[in-house]
Enzyme design. Structure first.
Site, PDB file in Angstrom:
ATOM      1  N   ILE A 104      -0.519   1.893  -6.251  1.00 52.65           N
ATOM      2  CA  ILE A 104      -0.823   3.308  -6.051  1.00 52.65           C
ATOM      3  C   ILE A 104      -0.027   4.157  -7.037  1.00 52.65           C
ATOM      4  CG2 ILE A 104      -0.534   5.234  -4.432  1.00 52.65           C
ATOM      5  CD1 ILE A 104      -1.185   3.401  -2.190  1.00 52.65           C
ATOM      6  N   GLY A 105      -0.680   5.211  -7.537  1.00 56.45           N
ATOM      7  CA  GLY A 105      -0.007   6.164  -8.401  1.00 56.45           C
ATOM      8  C   GLY A 105       0.331   5.629  -9.772  1.00 56.45           C
ATOM      9  N   SER A 106      -0.341   4.562 -10.184  1.00 56.85           N
ATOM     10  CA  SER A 106       0.004   3.915 -11.445  1.00 56.85           C
ATOM     11  C   SER A 106      -0.988   4.207 -12.557  1.00 56.85           C
ATOM     12  CB  SER A 106       0.100   2.400 -11.235  1.00 56.85           C
ATOM     13  OG  SER A 106      -1.151   1.889 -10.834  1.00 56.85           O
ATOM     14  N   LEU A 108      -4.214   3.539 -12.420  1.00 55.20           N
ATOM     15  CA  LEU A 108      -5.291   2.551 -12.408  1.00 55.20           C
ATOM     16  C   LEU A 108      -6.426   2.930 -11.470  1.00 55.20           C
ATOM     17  CD1 LEU A 108      -3.240  -0.768 -12.551  1.00 55.20           C
ATOM     18  CD2 LEU A 108      -4.410   0.416 -14.410  1.00 55.20           C
ATOM     19  N   SER A 111      -6.879   5.815  -6.110  1.00 52.30           N
ATOM     20  CA  SER A 111      -7.465   6.802  -5.199  1.00 52.30           C
ATOM     21  C   SER A 111      -8.975   6.847  -5.336  1.00 52.30           C
ATOM     22  CB  SER A 111      -6.868   8.192  -5.440  1.00 52.30           C
ATOM     23  OG  SER A 111      -7.208   8.698  -6.711  1.00 52.30           O
ATOM     24  N   ALA A 112      -9.476   6.724  -6.558  1.00 48.54           N
ATOM     25  CA  ALA A 112     -10.928   6.717  -6.767  1.00 48.54           C
ATOM     26  C   ALA A 112     -11.556   5.475  -6.141  1.00 48.54           C
ATOM     27  CB  ALA A 112     -11.245   6.777  -8.251  1.00 48.54           C
ATOM     28  N   ALA A 113     -10.912   4.328  -6.325  1.00 47.92           N
ATOM     29  CA  ALA A 113     -11.439   3.089  -5.748  1.00 47.92           C
ATOM     30  C   ALA A 113     -11.484   3.172  -4.231  1.00 47.92           C
ATOM     31  CB  ALA A 113     -10.578   1.905  -6.187  1.00 47.92           C
ATOM     32  N   ASP A 154     -12.808   8.592 -13.215  1.00 48.31           N
ATOM     33  CA  ASP A 154     -12.343   7.524 -12.327  1.00 48.31           C
ATOM     34  C   ASP A 154     -13.424   7.102 -11.344  1.00 48.31           C
ATOM     35  OD1 ASP A 154      -9.996   7.995 -13.669  1.00 48.31           O
ATOM     36  OD2 ASP A 154      -8.742   8.031 -11.876  1.00 48.31           O
TER      37      ASP A 154
END
Length: 327
Positions: A104-106, A108, A111-113, A154
């Protein structure tokens, strides 16, 4: 037997177009083979629950009010789920489980996934017909409400999958060829806040339009050059463009000490290019490597940070795998 609705969606990595895509410049991104999976079914209780063993939390949700009561852990990504529940759930009691093998928060696209998978699972649970175009728009609307301002990239990549070029008109153009090069993604424990960083760039742009607008425009030109290079599988040119792009991201103030450390560690250990992927302010970098130095680059970054080796994935959102694919 309980009706169980399951949907999964991939994370993403951005090769070109961070921040400039918010201002209608083109971008290039790819879905990765790391996913968020949401499973839900009717609850025997008179309340809804959400748990994630991967993230170590469990909550009782009030979907009408968009609030929750914590039972254990810290649910940092729950705002996206509650927002989606408020829009696409009828507020009957359900039990929901979230599996996530994305940090999380990286940068990648976790949040969208999670958002795409949640909405897809809810639609399937309620028997609502939908396609990828509407799903991507719905997921983007959720991200925009939660973050204040959000790129559609995203959620588009998480929905459609594959390596894609996003045009200025927000038209998705998939690449027919695979990018034949290994990448290492490094991520720091200092997470970025996408909404906060995007707002910071917006403020800078509003305060200094004559200086910042040309930077945004040049990022768009780099993305267009990169599109041609990817089609030709011109690794040297892609590397040059990635490093140029990083310089522009640095000028927007989205870099951090931790990200810069990983970038130069990767380059010093043989990566031909390395840049921020995602919004910055923490999160991830992506490094383009040669076939013979992938492990060396990953090991060097791992001394102080963490890495994952990813492959681009053609799979976008999947709903109850036995179901017909979405159009």
């Amino acid at each position: 037997m309980k009706k169980i609705s399951v949907a999964s969606a991939p994370g993403k990595t951005i090769l070109f177009g961070e921040h400039s895509v918010v201002y209608d410049e083109p971008a290039i991104a790819g879905a990765v083979n790391k996913r968020a999976t949401v499973s839900l079914c009717k609850s025997h209780n008179n309340y809804s629950t959400l748990k994630s063993n991967d993230l170590g939390f469990e909550v009782i949700m009030d979907t009408r009010r968009g609030t929750y009561t914590l039972k254990r852990g810290k649910p940092g990504i729950i705002r996206y789920i509650l927002n989606a529940m408020g829009k696409f759930h009828d507020h009957t009691s359900i039990d929901m489980d979230l599996s996530l093998n994305l940090p999380i928060g990286s940068g990648l696209g976790s949040s969208a996934a999670v958002t795409v998978a949640t909405i897809a699972a809810l639609h399937h649970y309620h028997g609502v017909d939908f396609n990828k175009e509407t799903l991507a728009k719905e997921a983007h609307a959720v991200e925009e409400e939660v973050q204040g301002i959000a790129s559609p990239l995203d959620t588009l990549v998480s929905t459609y999958g594959g390596l894609v070029y996003l045009s200025r008109e927000k038209r998705i153009v998939p690449f027919d060829n695979n990018l034949d090069a290994p990448f290492v993604i490094g991520y720091t424990s200092k997470y970025g806040n996408t909404g906060k960083v995007v707002k910071k760039v917006k403020t800078l742009k509003n305060n200094y339009p004559e200086l910042v607008n040309p930077i945004i425009d040049t990022m768009g030109k780099i993305a267009n050059e990169a599109r041609v290079a990817i089609l030709k599988n011109d690794i040297d040119k892609i590397a040059d463009l990635m490093n140029l792009n990083q310089g522009l991201l640095d000028s927007l103030g989205v870099n951090t000490y931790e990200l810069s450390r990983m970038i130069y560690t990767a380059r010093d250990n043989g990566a031909v290019a390395s840049k921020i992927t995602g919004s910055g302010g923490g999160g991830s970098i992506i490094s383009l490597c040669r076939e013979d130095n992938v492990d060396e680059v990953a090991e060097a970054i791992n001394v102080e940070d963490r890495t994952i080796k990813v492959k681009f994935s053609k799979d976008g959102v999947l709903v109850n795998r036995k179901s017909p694919p979405l159009s």
